[in-house]
Structure formats: structure tokens, C-alpha cells
Design a protein around this motif. Structure first.
Motif, short mmCIF file in Angstrom:
data_model
loop_
_atom_site.label_atom_id
_atom_site.label_comp_id
_atom_site.label_asym_id
_atom_site.label_seq_id
_atom_site.Cartn_x
_atom_site.Cartn_y
_atom_site.Cartn_z
N LEU B 46 0.84 -1.20 0.00
CA LEU B 46 0.00 0.00 0.00
C LEU B 46 0.87 1.25 0.00
N CYS B 47 0.25 2.40 -0.18
CA CYS B 47 1.04 3.62 -0.23
C CYS B 47 1.53 3.97 1.18
N ASN B 48 2.54 4.82 1.23
CA ASN B 48 3.22 5.10 2.50
C ASN B 48 2.65 6.30 3.25
N PHE B 49 1.46 6.72 2.89
CA PHE B 49 0.91 7.92 3.52
C PHE B 49 -0.40 7.60 4.21
N VAL B 50 -0.57 8.20 5.36
CA VAL B 50 -1.81 8.02 6.10
C VAL B 50 -2.31 9.39 6.53
N GLU B 51 -3.55 9.67 6.25
CA GLU B 51 -4.13 10.91 6.76
C GLU B 51 -4.53 10.66 8.21
N LYS B 56 -0.60 14.51 8.15
CA LYS B 56 -0.29 13.34 7.37
C LYS B 56 0.88 12.61 8.02
N GLU B 77 5.03 14.87 0.66
CA GLU B 77 5.14 13.50 1.16
C GLU B 77 6.40 12.81 0.65
#
Lengths: 939, 161
Positions: B46-51, B56, B77
């Protein structure tokens, strides 16, 4: 005395010991820790700094990894940093930066030590102090140490200088006056050839500019130079951020900068840089078509990459663009829809946002269908995200994009049936809201509500109870549209309602009461009608036929007496099939059958009601008890009457009839008032009558309430929500009825009361005006009684706005599938003028920020005459002055040097000052002057 | 601006916490709990960013460790991913193919390295070589101090004072 200290020193556990101990004693971690803490408490008190610092280090470890409180040791940390040994200092500073905060009591004690270390000859000690200051700086510390930091900003050691620059941000933030000291040097650092220092300075300006961009406009030339000159991506990204903040303030700056940004976008290979350019263009350069197109191309590249990060950022970039450049989203529609089924929930969410951004009047049906299908297949969380975004998008601006409310209401019903649905509360609000606002949709609403009520699955889901209460309310309130009130009543009284919380159960009971009342009312009216017709025809044999006839009229007839009843829809009078639009003919006939109540059926209903409510009249919940007793009381009254009729079937006693209809009439009055949406500012709009003298000692309240505006050219009448009629409905009925006196007793009593106590009523003639949201409708309508005005231009209210919107929207919409024409015009949605949404309270800017930006502006403008005032909005004069400036630049460079000291291009007076201001200026580095002067040719 | 840096192991053990914005001890524990719940459950592709709470969180997994940095909404990011990588590379160079145990037993050194890379939540040094040099210089300073302190005569002098 000495021995414990010696023991401590020799046999002290090291940090390693503790870590090993913790790793090997997993089971009793907490006891081990508390033992260690005990040791630390003892060790940390020794005079030996080595022992003390080791203890402190252990404590810091426990604090940062195991969240053990270490605030009690703050004084010991200060002891450690005052040690001459670097190792102790370092441990002490680490402890301080981990554990100190603004409220640490001993924080003032470190001021001196920090100063000492900042002045130290050892650059590493200086660096420790700077790190610490950047982390824990308070107002006092920042004030005390500003001059030290200022000195360090010009030291020859790059290592220290960059840290000093980094600390400056904290300094400015906490102590705005530091700007006066440090700002010049900070600006000068922008010229630095060292990339690390440049990076630090740009970082500081980036943070500063994000809080208050306007103050930094004068520095735009410097940033521009870096933008075109630097090759360091770390720096460039920050500069791009600065320009993203500055560009919207100054169109000429944007024009100038857009090309270099596009250049970077084309040339750079670094994805972070590409994305920063995309974001900058998407946020601040939306007017530059070519730049936006280029950014869209790059976004497309991101979207097609396999890397989930780039995909996510691509979608994110699109959602930044969406409000102004929807075409970019539509171009990538395929990817967006595809991403809805991505495995990454974050990507799914982004694409959901984008899908919702694409929703318009023409495609809302399509998109919602797709989404609801997705929701059925999704996991619980995403399912509710989808439902939530459908609900919030559709209700925007009072259901702006909904044309077909019948569809929307059935969609709400469908959404409630999705097993994962937890949006009961939101659906509840919308069901009730739509019921009150959109008159035409009520039949469908009741049908949907009915289906929800009889659905056995829903009662078991606690998230949906709120929704059910709305369904119950709607069915009770608009029961006249129900095809099958009997079944409705059974649904409302089903035993499983005991699963509901009592607050919702009471809604069920009240609704059941309304339904029962409606049935009884219908029955009695029907009875009266029948006798009427029977006497007309003077033939008693045709009873069965005439009862059919009567029942067809029944739902109307019961309302007809009270011609003023706003609940009485004109459609139902004219064309009963409209009422049951959703059912078609079959249900229309069902409607007739069902509403022709026989005595037996009424008795059955009454008995059913009595049976289900009797046990509840002893309920411990007061609300339930009260409602049950109310209903039972009514039943008591009615039952006797009806039963007595039953006994004397043939012998029609006049007096009994009168009694029944009186009860019904009275109760009818209780329910006749239609509920409309109420503006949340309604109370404020009530004008204070002249006669009303407010108590003097309350006068000082005005200061508090003064900001609540009384801007009511149009007030909203609470009593008579007016539902504008859609085209094709004739108003002749109303015209006929308009002059008829309110016939029911209650109303006449009310009128009487009003006549006598006029003083306490709202002035009706003056203020009972309603503004519809539609601009084409007359601004205000004066309503004398509760009637809609007879000669109201129906075409006017039929939302010209909407048809226009429709045209533009269909033009805009590039979606291939769209519904070209609507079978029926959009029903009128009642809107309140402005009170629909909670008032948005403007956020007050931080005081500190104000101080800071004030200080910075002062610095930037310090050379100009004191009398001048900044006037940023005066664009034309800037332009003029700018030209003037250009001439001067060419002709007289000597004089210009002076002018260049006033860097604020926003300020016309600073330009003016060049004629009087020269000679005042201090001499500066020639570099600087070139910098400013270059800017002169800039604008 | 970077709000805080967290290192969390795959098992949810905290290995390093650095806060650039004020968080109380209570908030810190809550943040760590919340974030490790969010981040550790995310799959590998999955992508490495979390809101998260209007901010972030950029995270990246190296072996058994998750490196997380929390940034503002409009920060870049990808840049932060690079900073994380930068940090990891420097740790790697410093410890010589770094592993989780290195960070467990040298937790303070990990802080010192971080302090040379970030200041006030901003990147301050993008050169790995420079950071390595600075850390080495400080280490030698510490070592000399330690040697002095741990000499037995010194301890006895201290104790019998």
C-alpha cells in the motif's frame, strides 16, 4: 555516608543492563521498571555527575520508550547540562529536549546555562544548546537568548550557522520582537552560497510564509533568484511552497513565476519535485491554462505508475485541481473509478472524493447507483465512507443536485438496507428534512418509510434506529398519503419495537397515534358523507355503491372542511393518482379499498392499539408512559362513540354523530399544523415591538448580543411554511377558499385570542414574509392568512435557476452517460434564506501571528517615512509607480540606490518616498542593493 | 514542518520518539497507540501515507522497523520519504548495516544522529558525509569524557570526597 555513593558508582546499572534486563524479563516488565526507577531516584541525587548522568540517561530511555514520567527529574537534567564534561551535557540536553515543556517549573533556570553554552568555544556545545532551544524555547528563553542567536547567525562555522538559522523560526514564533534583531541577517542568508544554510533559511521562510504570506512579498525577487538558480531539490521544493503562498496575492508575480515552475516541471527527474510543482500549479496557478495542462499530463503519468505512492499523490493532485478544473478529473475518470476497488483504503478514499467531485445534476443518479453497488461489496468502513459521501454530497446546498426526489428518497431507503450501513443518523436527518421541504415527494416518502418500518432486518441494527424513528415520524406525519394505514399501524405497533430505545419508541407510539387518528377521522368523514349522499338519494338500498364513492373522496373530504389546512395538497384534490405516484393504478385502487373503513375494521384497529399500548401505560419510562396514556385516553373517547354506533346501526342518532365529529375535529386541529423547516436565526429576526420596554439593568447585555445582526429584510414565518407550487397546479381552489373564514373552533379561538392580545403576537402583516431562495420569485410575499398567495406567478417559482443550471451543467458535463430529459420538473424545495447552515464563524487569526507579521512588515518597511500607510489593494497605483520606478532605474541609478532600500512593492507610498527619502538610507552591502534594485525592474 | 518522528517495531514496540511540537505525555502515548494501530495493520503493497487528524503521516518499513514522520497537510510526502531514507542511510553508515538491535541498545545515539539531520522539524543537513563526520567528532568528545570519569581513581576520589 560515603559508602552508598561508592556502591552506587561502582555497581550502578548501566543503560545496557537495563535494556538487557527489560528484554529478558518480558513477563514482569512493570515490576522491573518500578525497581529501576527506584534505583534511579536514588542514583540521580548523588553528587557524582557520572552516576547522575547515567541515571538520567536511563530515565530518558524509560521515558521515551516506555512513557515513564520523568518530569520530577527536570532539575537533575539541569544539573547535568551544567557539567563541564561534554558527555554529561549531552545526556542532560537529550533529557531536557525530550521532557521539558512550557509548564516545566524549572525551565527558567536553564536560561543562563544555555547562554553560556551558546557562547562556548566548542561548536558542539553550541549546537547542543541550539538544538535544545529549538525544541523547548519559551517566550522568556527566546527573549533572553535572541542576541546570542543573532551573533551565531553570522559565525563562520557553517555547522553552527545553519542551526542558528533553524532556531530563528522558533524565536520569531515565540518572541516576535526578535524579528527586529534577526530579520535582516536572515534575509542576508538568502544570499549564502552554502547550500545547507540556504536550505535552512528557505525552510524558515517557508514556515513563516505559510502563516502570513503577504509580509514576504517584498522578498519575492530573492526567492525568484533561488527558483531559477538553485539546483538543490530540497531548496527548490521549499521555494515552490513559498511561491504557492505568495502568487495568489500578486498576479504579476504569478505571471512571472509560472514559466520557471513549468520549466522545472518539464525538466526535473525527481518525483518529489514533480509533485511539488503539480501541487503549486494546482493550488496557486489555476488561471494559467498551459501550466495546468502540463500539470494534468504529469498527474496522468503518476496515475499510470504502479507505485501506490505516486498513484495516491496523483489522485490527491487531481482533487486539488477538481474545484477549478474538473476536466482534469473527467479526463482521468477511468483511473479514478478503477481506484475505487484498489486494495489500499487511502487510495480508495481519494478516488471516492474525486468521484463525488464529478457528481452533477445530470449524472447523480448514475454515480449513486455505481457507488451503492460498490458499497454493497465493500468492507464496513469503506461502505460507510461511500454512504457518507453520497449523503453529504446530495444534501449540499439544500439538495441542489437532486432533481428527482422520488428517486433520492428510495435511494435513502436502499442505503438503509445495506447490511453495513451505520449512517442511520444522517439518513434520519435527511428523511425528515426532505419531508418538510419537498411537498411533492411526501407520497413516495411515506411509501419508503412504510417499507422500512415493515422490514424485519432493520430493527435489529442499532445503527439504524435513528433512521427508523425518522421513517416512523414521516409515516405518521404524512399518513394521508399512505396506501395502507392499517398495515402501517400494525408495523408501528409490532412487538419487536421493544428492541428500540425508549426515545425512538415514543416516536413510534406518537406516529401510531397519528395513524389511528387518521383512520378514525377518515371513517367518520366517510360516514358523514355517506349519510349526506344517502339522504340526497333518499334510497337506502344503494349503500354499498355510495360507500365506494365516498371512500374515493374520503381522504380529501376529511380535510375539506378546513380549507386553510396547508397539509391539504392541492394535487390530491385534483388528481388522486399523483398522490400515489409511486404505486400506479393498482395501489390507487388499493388505497381506495383500504381507506374505506368499515366499523369492524376501525374497531379492530382501535383494539389493536389498545392491546399494544395498555402494557406500556405502566412503563417506567415517563415518555412512553405519557404517550401510551394519551393514546389510550383518545381510544377511550372514540371507542365508546364508535361502539355505540355499532349497536345502533340503523337508528342514526344525531347527537352521537355530533359528539364523534367534535372530538375528531378538535383533535384534527391539534395535528393540522404542518411543520416546516425553521431557520436557526429565526429568533433573531423577530423585531422587538415598540411597546416592549426592556429592563434597564439588562442594557449591558447589548454589548454581548450586539454582534448578532438583525439583518432581516425578510423574516421567516414559523407558522406557515409556504411550499411554492410547481407548474401545472392551478390555484383556483385556493382562490375560492381564500376568503372563507377559518371554520374550526380552535382556530377561531386563536384568532379571538390574537385579537384581544395583539400585543404579544408577532406583527403578522408587516413581518410574515417569506423569501424563497429563487431570485426570480418576488423577493417577499406578504401572507395575510395561511394561504399561499393566489396570483403567485407559478412559472416564476418553478426554478428558472435550475433550468439555467441544467443547461450549463449539461454543457460542462463530459460524462458519456447522462439522463437527457426528466419526466417531471424538479419539485420545489423550500429553502430558508440563509439560516439553513450553521453560521460559519470566522477564525480569528492568532494574536501572535499578527504580532509577528506586524514586526516583519515593520522591518521590511522601516526605511520609509513613518507617515506612510500600507495599502495593498491599490493595484493601479502600484502599477503606475512601478513604471515610474522603471524610468528612474534607467535614468538615475544613484538616486535609485536609496529607493531600493524600501522593498515593499505593495506600498505606493514607499515609491513616493524616493523623492524625499533618499539620503536617509543606511548603506548596505552592495549585494543587497543589487537584490532590491533588480526587483525594481521586476514588477 | 515535521511534527514528530516515531520508530515502531513490527510488534508495536516503540524504538524512538522525537517530538517537534508540544505534546503532553498523555497525548504522546495516545498518538503512539493510535498510529501504531493504523500503520502496523497496513499491508506491504500500500502507499506510504496516512491521513491522520488533519495531518499526514509518512511511514516506511525497513526490515522490522517502521519509520514514521508526521507532517503538515501541505508538506511534500515524497520529500519526507526521502528524509526518512536519508536518516536510515546515515544510521546504516554509522552502525554498519544497522539493525533493530543497534537502535535498541544505542537509543541515545539514534537521537544524536536525528538531531544532526533535523532541527525544529526541518531538514538541516542533506549530506550524509557531513553528518557522519559530526557524529564521529562528538563521539570522540564523549569518549574522552567517559574515560576520564570511569578511571577507578576518579571514582574513588568521588566516593571518598
Amino acid at each position: 555516608m560515603a559508602s552508598p555513593s561508592l556502591m552506587d558508582s561502582l555497581f550502578q546499572r548501566s543503560l545496557d543492563d537495563i535494556i538487557k534486563g527489560l528484554r529478558h524479563q518480558q513477563s514482569t516488565e512493570s515490576t522491573f521498571i518500578s525497581k529501576v526507577i527506584e534505583e534511579i531516584r536514588r542514583e540521580i541525587k548523588t553528587t557524582d555527575l557520572q552516576t547522575k548522568s547515567t541515571a538520567l540517561q536511563k530515565l530518558t530511555y524509560l521515558n521515551s520508550i516506555h512513557s515513564i514520567d520523568m518530569s520530577w527529574a527536570s532539575f537533575h537534567a539541569i544539573e547535568c547540562i551544567s557539567s563541564p564534561a561534554f558527555a554529561h551535557k549531552k545526556i542532560g540536553y537529550l533529557a531536557i529536549s525530550q521532557s521539558f515543556n512550557e509548564s516545566t517549573p524549572v525551565i527558567l533556570l536553564i536560561s543562563n546555562q544555555l547562554r553560556k553554552d551558546l557562547n562556548s568555544g566548542n561548536e558542539f556545545e553550541v549546537s547542543l544548546a541550539l538544538d535544545c532551544l529549538s525544541r523547548i524555547g519559551t517566550v522568556d528563553l527566546c527573549r533572553d537568548l535572541t542576541s546570542e542567536v543573532f551573533t551565531l547567525m553570522s559565525t563562520s562555522k557553517v555547522f553552527v550557522r545553519k542551526k542558528a538559522v533553524g532556531v530563528v523560526f522558533r524565536l520569531f514564533e515565540k518572541y516576535p520582537d526578535a524579528v527586529r534583531v534577526c530579520f535582516k541577517r536572515l534575509v542576508e542568508s538568502l544570499e549564502s552560497s552554502d547550500s545547507q544554510i540556504l536550505s535552512a533559511v528557505v525552510g524558515v521562510f517557508c514556515e513563516l510564509a505559510s502563516k502570513d504570506p503577504r509580509s514576504y512579498l517584498p522578498l519575492a525577487p530573492e526567492f525568484y533568484r533561488i527558483l531559477v538558480g538553485s539546483r538543490n531539490n530540497w531548496v527548490l521544493i521549499k521555494v515552490l511552497k513559498i511561491f504557492a503562498n505568495l502568487a495568489p496575492l500578486e498576479p504579476r508575480l504569478a505571471k512571472r513565476v509560472v514559466e520557471p515552475i513549468c520549466d522545472h516541471l518539464r525538466k526535473t527527474g525527481a518525483k518529489s519535485m514533480v509533485f511539488e510543482c503539480i501541487r503549486t500549479v494546482a493550488t496557486s496557478f489555476t488561471e494559467y491554462e498551459s501550466a495546468v495542462k502540463l500539470a494534468a499530463v504529469k498527474i496522468r503519468e503518476f496515475l499510470l505508475e504502479d507505485d501506490p505512492n505516486l498513484k495516491y499523490l496523483g489522485l490527491h493532485g487531481l482533487s486539488i485541481m477538481a474545484p477549478k478544473h474538473l476536466w482534469a478529473v473527467l479526463e482521468n475518470k477511468d483511473v479514478v473509478i478503477q481506484s475505487l476497488s484498489d486494495e489500499d483504503p487511502n487510495i480508495k478514499l481519494e478516488s471516492l472524493c474525486l468521484v463525488m467531485a464529478m457528481v452533477s445534476e445530470s449524472n447523480v443518479v448514475e454515480i449513486c447507483r455505481v457507488l451503492v453497488n460498490y458499497a454493497l461489496k465493500s468492507d464496513l468502513e469503506f461502505c460507510n465512507e461511500i454512504l457518507g459521501s453520497i449523503l453529504s454530497t446530495c444534501c449540499q446546498n439544500v439538495y441542489e443536485i437532486i432533481t428527482d426526489f422520488d428517486w433520492y428518497v428510495s435511494l435513502l431507503g436502499e442505503m438503509s438496507r445495506i447490511p453495513h450501513c451505520q449512517k442511520g443518523e444522517e439518513i434520519e436527518n435527511q428523511l425528515i428534512d426532505i419531508g418538510m421541504r419537498v411537498k411533492d415527494v411526501r407520497p413516495e416518502l411515506v411509501r419508503v418509510g412504510h417499507h422500512l418500518l415493515i422490514d424485519p432486518a432493520l430493527l435489529g441494527n442499532p445503527y439504524l434506529h435513528r433512521m427508523l424513528s425518522a421513517a416512523a415520524w414521516v409515516c405518521g406525519e404524512y399518513v394521508e398519503f399512505s396506501g395502507n394505514p392499517v398495515e402501517l399501524l400494525e408495523a408501528l405497533l409490532q412487538p419487536r419495537t421493544s428492541l428500540l430505545p425508549s426515545s425512538i419508541r415514543t416516536v413510534y407510539m406518537q406516529s401510531a397515534f397519528k395513524v389511528l387518528f387518521f383512520c378514525v377521522c377518515t371513517y367518520i368523514e366517510q360516514k358523514e358523507d355517506m349519510t349526506l349522499e344517502v339522504s340526497d338519494l333518499t334510497s337506502k338500498g344503494e349503500c354499498s355503491e355510495s360507500s365506494d364513492l365516498a371512500s374515493a373522496k374520503a381522504p380529501v373530504a376529511c380535510d375539506q372542511d378546513e380549507g386553510f389546512n396547508p397539509r391539504n395538497s392541492s394535487q390530491s384534490y385534483e388528481d388522486p393518482s399523483v398522490v400515489n405516484g409511486g404505486h400506479g393504478h393498482v395501489s390507487t385502487s388499493a388505497f381506495m379499498e383500504e381507506t374505506s373503513f368499515t366499523r369492524e375494521s376501525i374497531v379492530k384497529l382501535v383494539n389493536l392499539m389498545e392491546l399494544s399500548l395498555c402494557p406500556l401505560s405502566g412503563s417506567y419510562d415517563v415518555e412512553i408512559q405519557e404517550r401510551a396514556r394519551n393514546a389510550l385516553g383518545f381510544i377511550e373517547l372514540v371507542k365508546r362513540d364508535i361502539l355505540s354506533r355499532l349497536l345502533r346501526k340503523e337508528a342514526n342518532s344525531e347527537s352521537e354523530d355530533v359528539c364523534a365529529s367534535t372530538i375528531v375535529e378538535w383533535l384534527h386541529d391539534a395535528f393540522y399544523e404542518d411543520l416546516g423547516p425553521v431557520s436557526i436565526t429565526a429568533q433573531e429576526r423577530v423585531l422587538i415591538p415598540d411597546e416592549l420596554v426592556l429592563k434597564e439593568n439588562l442594557a449591558d447585555l447589548e454589548a454581548i448580543c450586539g454582534n448578532v445582526e438583525l439583518t432581516s429584510s425578510c423574516s421567516f414565518s414559523l407558522r406557515s411554511p409556504y411550499y411554492g407550487e410547481s407548474a401545472g397546479v392551478s390555484f383556483s381552489n385556493h382562490q375560492v377558499e381564500e376568503d372563507s373564514e377559518p371554520s374550526t373552533e380552535a382556530t377561531s379561538l386563536l384568532t379571538e385570542h390574537r385579537r384581544r392580545h395583539e400585543l404579544y403576537y408577532l406583527p403578522s402583516e408587516k413581518n410574515e414574509t417569506i423569501t424563497t431562495a429563487n431570485d426570480y420569485a418576488p423577493a417577499t410575499i406578504t401572507i395575510a392568512n395561511d394561504y399561499p398567495p393566489a396570483n403567485y406567478p407559478s412559472s416564476g417559482i418553478n426554478t428558472n435557476d435550475d433550468s439555467q443550471d441544467l443547461v450549463t451543467l449539461t454543457n460542462q458535463s463530459l460524462l458519456p452517460k447522462r439522463k437527457p430529459n426528466y419526466a417531471k420538473p424538479r419539485p420545489v424545495v423550500v429553502k430558508l434564506d440563509e439560516g439553513d447552515a450553521a453560521p460559519v464563524t470566522a477564525k480569528k487569526p492568532e494574536v501572535k501571528g499578527d504580532l509577528l507579521s506586524g514586526a516583519i512588515r515593520d522591518i521590511l518597511n522601516e526605511a520609509k517615512p513613518a507617515s506612510s500607510q500600507s495599502n495593498p489593494s491599490d493595484k493601479s497605483s502600484i502599477k503606475k509607480k512601478g513604471k515610474e520606478k522603471l524610468n528612474v532605474d534607467l535614468s538615475d541609478s544613484k538616486e535609485d540606490l536609496a529607493v531600493r532600500e524600501q522593498p515593499n512593492p505593495e506600498n505606493p507610498s514607499s515609491r513616493r518616498s524616493k523623492h524625499r527619502g533618499h539620503g536617509k538610507e543606511k548603506s548596505k552591502k552592495s549585494q543587497r542593493e543589487e537584490g532590491w534594485g533588480w526587483k525594481g525592474r521586476w514588477w | 514542518m515535521i511534527q514528530f518522528v516515531l520508530l515502531i517495531s513490527r510488534q508495536g514496540k516503540v524504538r524512538l520518539t522525537k517530538w517537534y511540537s508540544p505534546y503532553t505525555q498523555k497525548e504522546r502515548s495516545k498518538v503512539i497507540r493510535e498510529l501504531s494501530g493504523v500503520i502496523l495493520t497496513r499491508g506491504p503493497k500500500l502507499c506510504n501515507f496516512v491521513e491522520w487528524r488533519g495531518l499526514k503521516v509518512v511511514y516506511k518499513r525497513y526490515a522490522s522497523l517502521y519509520f514514521c514522520m508526521c507532517i503538515d497537510q501541505d508538506d511534500n510526502e515524497l520529500e519526507v520519504l526521502e528524509i526518512i531514507h536519508h536518516f536510515v542511510e546515515i544510521l546504516d553508515r554509522y552502525f554498519g548495516s544497522v539493525c533493530e538491535l543497534d537502535l535498541i541498545f544505542n537509543f541515545h545515539k539514534a537521537y544524536y544522529v536525528l538531531d544532526e539531520i533535523l532541527i525544529a522539524g526541518e531538514l538541516q543537513e542533506s549530506s550524509k558525509k557531513t553528518v557522519a563526520r559530526l557524529i564521529a567528532a562528538q563521539d570522540s568528545l564523549v569518549e574522552t569524557a567517559k574515560e576520564q570519569a570511569s578511571s577507578i581513581s576518579n571514582i574513588i576520589a568521588q566516593a571518598t570526597k
